[in-house]
Scaffold this motif. Structure first.
Motif, mmCIF file in Angstrom:
data_model
loop_
_atom_site.group_PDB
_atom_site.id
_atom_site.type_symbol
_atom_site.label_atom_id
_atom_site.label_comp_id
_atom_site.label_asym_id
_atom_site.label_seq_id
_atom_site.Cartn_x
_atom_site.Cartn_y
_atom_site.Cartn_z
ATOM 1 N N ASN A 115 0.841 -1.201 0.000
ATOM 2 C CA ASN A 115 0.000 0.000 0.000
ATOM 3 C C ASN A 115 0.874 1.248 0.000
ATOM 4 O OD1 ASN A 115 -1.457 2.279 1.568
ATOM 5 N ND2 ASN A 115 -3.121 0.909 0.948
ATOM 6 N N ALA A 148 -3.208 9.635 4.203
ATOM 7 C CA ALA A 148 -4.047 8.461 3.927
ATOM 8 C C ALA A 148 -5.363 8.787 3.243
ATOM 9 C CB ALA A 148 -4.316 7.706 5.221
ATOM 10 N N ASP A 150 -9.036 8.724 2.681
ATOM 11 C CA ASP A 150 -10.109 7.855 3.179
ATOM 12 C C ASP A 150 -9.598 6.464 3.566
ATOM 13 O OD1 ASP A 150 -11.963 9.846 2.753
ATOM 14 O OD2 ASP A 150 -12.380 9.219 0.687
ATOM 15 N N THR A 151 -8.344 6.163 3.242
ATOM 16 C CA THR A 151 -7.780 4.848 3.558
ATOM 17 C C THR A 151 -7.552 4.727 5.065
ATOM 18 O OG1 THR A 151 -6.643 4.852 1.436
ATOM 19 C CG2 THR A 151 -5.939 3.209 3.038
ATOM 20 N N LYS A 152 -7.948 3.591 5.609
ATOM 21 C CA LYS A 152 -7.768 3.358 7.037
ATOM 22 C C LYS A 152 -6.712 2.282 7.268
ATOM 23 C CE LYS A 152 -12.336 4.777 8.634
ATOM 24 N NZ LYS A 152 -13.534 4.394 9.425
ATOM 25 N N ASP A 155 -7.632 -1.287 6.566
ATOM 26 C CA ASP A 155 -7.818 -1.704 5.174
ATOM 27 C C ASP A 155 -7.199 -3.097 4.963
ATOM 28 O OD1 ASP A 155 -6.867 -1.806 2.180
ATOM 29 O OD2 ASP A 155 -8.370 -0.205 2.268
ATOM 30 N N ASN A 171 -12.832 -1.826 8.527
ATOM 31 C CA ASN A 171 -13.274 -0.423 8.640
ATOM 32 C C ASN A 171 -13.193 0.120 10.075
ATOM 33 O OD1 ASN A 171 -13.930 1.636 6.913
ATOM 34 N ND2 ASN A 171 -16.122 1.549 7.385
#
Length: 1000
Positions: A115, A148, A150-152, A155, A171
């Protein structure tokens, strides 16, 4: 005094227990001395062999009785467990702080996530860590939040993996994931701690110490007496990741090497080197004037400039070794073989090949008729293992149940391994699939052996063997495999190495200074107090016995600063007796009887109140030092605190027993001699009238010091700024400037070089490659230092140059070595600041509670700031020309805090007398009370300061080079502290109290 019998019984029993505990140290030393004599006979000229024979001797007597008390027998192992532990600076050894890689743990938890936000956050956290004191996880979290979107973290491509599904929900909020990560990281660090402890326990040194440092992910390891430094560092940093790989032969990769050679030549076509060929034939007189004719030719570089492939032209030449290279060229070879254009030349069957080096290099032998310029070169073998898309080996080390060092049929050392049921099946299949081929046994990405497989191996047993493997190497591999692998890489961020020969020198110097200090104090007390002084000396001997007995009983570690702490408590023990004797003399001067004067002198209303107050302030300083300090500072603080407790007991109770015994025998007891009679009697100095002059002098000195600090600065040690520092001994007097110039050629910039102690010793400090991690980097820097110093080292080999094994006085090389990474240096500075501020706050509150007036607290704290600033100013003004080391580091902070304690000790004595006079002389004006209090305590102040200075000067001149700066700070502090208690602290109390009165 009540309960004399009980006190006598306690003192006798405590003394006997102390002697009993110390006897183990003497017995252990006797056995160890015999081992040294044995080793010297067996290997007089080889330090490494000498250490081996010494260990063999001790192993052979480990379970033999060395003492028989009739009711109990003790073996050498029993005795060694009970002996007093000597620290690094007295015994030699290693003190290292390891940082477990939190980054590697995060990558492992994410299953090596690709990522982009995750990897960018890791990269940014790496950069910030170099200048931040925050934890790596916090830095990573902050960086991830920035980029990031909206990426948590939960993920599926980051931490929402199948392996973590029970702990991290899809989430889930980042803050909750962070809590889970903290738990996982803490668990991984605990695992690393247990793995390292298991390895250290099996290593075989006496009194090893391993402890976690807070929640930082750092682990401190102390190994006093360890001599093979290279072996130690490999053992504690090795991840112990065992893998079994299938291997390509040299025949299978040679065509790739030839293609790669042509490609590298193309890539390096502009990178040519000039080879100069000297023409020894002189043409004519003009050539004579111009010098020798030089013919220059350009040499084209290619892969085979650095790598020498092992070509297989027949079946007999097929080998698991595919090439060799010089050790110095391995980094260049790695870079070339990783080059994308070179990798593109790999055929499909070699697509995932991974090149790994042998764990051990081979040296070329020097021919008998070779001249002195002949250079012995080191070569290392290269292997090609059959990796895959996921870079996963066929079998991993987690299948190993047990490992042990054994000997093969030719009596060569090897490591025997037993696998679990799963490993047994995998091993049988792997060997069956590779009959006639090779299998590489790889530990931490180094190939330890790559034997050919003759048949299927069932039963789950295998060996790691190598033609040059030593017993120690085999033992260490077995230890690492048995203890388990580290969950993440552990890199050394701070290390201190002290050679045993330097430790012995420190012991000799310490005992000389210790003996001289005690002798001077004994003589002074007898000259000043007569028979009472003899009683004080006896109490002092008992005090020393108690201190060493307690240290031995609790297996505390005695360090060089610890010895300084003991000697300092000698001064404080004398101080308590001085206060008592001065109060007794005051009673006699007021025509009170001897018994009444003695009784009042030892009472709370007499000297006891002041003694307790003074000792508590110093004890508080010791506690702060112990909490915030590490290593030698902790040792200093521990002996200081123990010394305060024993000094208080011996000065108050043992001295009282002896004096009361003399009174009961109607002995004529005096508290002075014909020499000291009348000293400091009927003194009436108007101190307060001179306070403005003192303020001016102090202000001028402090301003000069501050100007120097802000312009010239302070000489920071490596523990405050980061870097590497080596203490190197030569066989002749050295020119520091000349050596610095020579080292500039190899380091790129000139290191700091300074004469250290004797003129044949240099302290070399450099920041060269300090930001790079890994034991191989430390080894390369040490090798670079050796090359730079080679012109001054004669025939000293690199092996003998390195620190660790014992060096005779005639041998040259590194005696001690310190490395501190920049990140930990910042942490050390922060801890030091907290220690100083914490001690000032604690002292302020104690004096406020004890004296119930804020004027006393203000006076004490202002005086302490005054003393600290002057010491700092003196160091800034003089460090450039003083003939000893004046670095500002952890030891200096210990000295500063000791100065704080001593200054308060002095100040509290005066404050106590002011409080007493305020209650008894209600008709006196306040300035008369202050002046009288100062005058009445002047004899005690000068006497105590003089005895303490005698002790410190003895240590300074005879206590060894490494402690001179520390003692100089204490000496300056004692002088300034004595002055400030008379001319700064007390006048500040007077001015503050007067101002408070005016405001009312």
């Amino acid at each position: 005094m009540q309960n004399k019998g009980l006190i006598k019984l306690f003192a006798i029993l405590f003394g006997l227990v102390s002697l009993y505990q110390l006897s183990f140290t003497f017995l252990a030393n006797k056995v160890e001395d015999n081992a040294k004599v044995y080793a010297e006979k067996k290997a007089p000229d080889n330090a490494r062999l000498k250490a081996t024979f010494e260990n063999r001797y001790l192993d052979s007597v480990a379970n033999k009785d060395v003492i028989d008390l009739g009711i109990a027998k003790y073996t050498y192992d029993d005795v060694r467990d009970k002996e007093m532990n000597l620290g690094l600076d007295l015994k030699g050894g290693v003190n290292a702080i390891l940082q477990v890689s939190v980054k590697e743990i995060l990558k492992s938890l994410s299953n090596d996530s690709s990522n982009e936000a995750f990897n960018t956050a890791l990269k940014n956290a790496d950069a910030r860590l170099k200048s931040s004191n925050d934890t790596y996880l916090n830095l990573f979290f902050e960086e991830f939040e920035k980029i990031a979107g909206d990426t948590k973290l939960s993920d599926p491509t980051i931490f929402g993996t199948k392996a973590l599904s029970s702990k991290i929900s899809f989430n889930e909020a980042n803050a909750t994931v962070k809590e889970t990560l903290e738990e996982q990281i803490s668990g991984s660090i605990n695992t690393a701690f247990e793995v390292l402890r298991s390895r250290i326990d099996k290593f075989g040194v006496s009194s090893p110490n391993i402890q976690r440092i807070g929640t930082s992910g750092r682990i401190q390891i102390e190994l006093p007496g360890a001599k093979d430094i290279e072996r130690v560092t490999k053992l504690i940093t090795s991840k112990a990741e065992l893998q079994f790989w299938e291997v390509y032969t040299n025949a299978e990769v040679q065509n790739f090497f030839f293609a790669a050679n042509a490609k590298v030549a193309e890539l390096l076509k502009d990178d040519t080197e000039v080879e100069k060929v000297k023409d020894s034939v002189k043409k004519d007189d003009i050539d004579d004037l111009l010098g020798e004719t030089v013919d220059s030719t350009k040499v084209q570089k290619n892969l085979f400039t650095y790598l020498f492939p092992r070509v297989a032209q027949s079946q007999n030449q097929i080998s698991s070794v595919v090439a060799q290279a010089r050790v110095a060229d391995t980094a260049r070879v790695n870079s070339l073989l990783r080059n994308k254009e070179v990798r593109n030349l790999l055929p499909n069957e070699l697509r995932y090949v991974k090149f790994l080096w042998d764990y051990k290099s081979i040296k070329t032998e020097k021919p008998e008729n070779a001249d002195d310029d002949f250079e012995v070169e080191e070569f290392i073998s290269l292997y090609a293992v059959k990796s895959n898309r996921n870079d996963r080996p066929t079998i991993e080390g987690d299948v190993i149940l047990d490992a042990a060092q054994v000997f093969d049929q030719l009596n060569k050392p090897e490591v025997s391994m037993t696998m679990n049921s799963s490993g047994t099946k995998q091993w049988a299949k792997m060997t069956a699939d590779n009959v006639g081929n090779f299998i590489a046994v790889v530990l931490d990405n180094y190939v330890y052996s790559a034997p050919s497989v003759n048949q299927t191996i069932e039963g789950g047993r295998t060996q790691i063997s190598g033609g040059t493997m030593t017993v120690e190497e085999a033992k260490d591999i077995a230890i690492a495999l048995k203890a388990g692998k580290l969950p993440a890489k552990a890199s050394i961020v701070q290390i201190e190495v002290v050679g045993p020969s330097l430790g012995q020198e420190a012991i000799d110097a310490s005992f000389l200074s210790f003996g001289l200090a005690i002798f001077l104090v004994f003589i002074w007390m007898i000259l000043y107090y007569g028979k009472a002084g003899i009683y004080a000396d006896i109490a002092l001997i008992v005090n020393i016995l108690f201190i060493f007995g307690i240290l031995s009983s609790f297996s505390a570690v005695l360090t060089l600063p610890g010895i300084a702490g003991i000697i300092l408590t000698i001064g404080m023990s004398v101080d308590a007796n001085v206060i008592i004797f001065e109060r007794i003399k005051e009673g006699l001067n007021f025509k009170k009887g001897l018994k009444q004067s003695v009784s009042e002198g030892f009472s709370i209303k007499g000297a006891l109140s002041a003694i307790i107050d003074a000792n508590i302030t110093t004890l508080l300083t010791g506690v702060i030092l112990y909490v915030f300090g590490t290593g030698p500072i902790k040792g200093f603080a521990l002996t200081l605190m123990i010394g305060i407790a024993t000094s208080l007991f011996t000065a108050v109770f043992i001295t009282r027993l002896l004096i009361d015994g003399a009174l009961d025998r109607n002995s004529k007891l005096t508290f002075n001699t014909s020499i000291s009679k009348g000293w400091f009697q009927r003194i009436d100095v108007k101190f307060l009238r001179k306070r403005k002059i003192a303020y001016f002098i102090s202000g001028a000195v402090i301003i000069a010091g501050l100007i120097s600090i802000f312009t010239l600065g302070l000489k920071q040690g490596v523990d405050f700024k980061g870097g590497r520092s080596y203490e190197v001994r030569f066989d002749k007097d050295m020119n520091a400037t000349e050596v610095a110039s020579s080292l500039k050629d190899v380091f790129g910039s000139a290191p700091e070089v300074k004469t250290y102690g004797s003129s044949n010793k240099l302290k070399i400090t450099t920041a060269y490659r300090i930001d790079e991690e890994g034991t191989e980097v430390d080894e390369e820097v040490e090798n670079t230092l050796y090359k730079g110093l080679k012109p001054y080292l004669g025939n000293t080999s690199y092996e003998n140059f390195k620190p660790g094994f014992e060096k005779s006085e005639a041998q040259m090389g590194v005696l001690s070595y310190i490395k501190v990474a920049p990140t930990i240096a910042d942490d050390i500075k922060t801890s030091a600041l907290y220690a100083v501020l914490g001690s000032l706050l604690v002292v302020f509150l104690y004096i406020l509670l004890r004296f119930r007036k804020i004027a006393f607290s203000i006076g004490a704290v202002v005086a302490v700031f005054h003393d600290v600033l002057i010491v700092l100013g003196v160091f800034s003004l003089t460090y450039s020309f003083m003939p000893f080391d004046m670095e500002i580091g952890q030891s200096f902070i210990a000295a500063i805090l000791t100065v704080v304690g001593y200054s308060l000790n002095d100040t509290v004595i005066v404050f106590d007398r002011i409080r007493e006079f305020t209650g008894t002389h209600t008709s006196w004006k306040y300035h008369d009370i202050v002046d009288k209090a100062l005058s009445s305590t002047l004899g005690r102040t000068i006497n105590t300061s003089l005895t303490t200075l005698l002790v410190m000067l003895a240590i300074f001149f005879f206590g060894g080079d490494s402690i001179k700066g520390f003692m100089f700070a204490l000496i300056v502090g004692v002088v300034v502290g004595t002055y400030s208690s008379l001319f700064i602290a007390t006048p500040i109390v007077y001015d503050t109290a007067k101002k408070e009165q005016k405001n009312k």
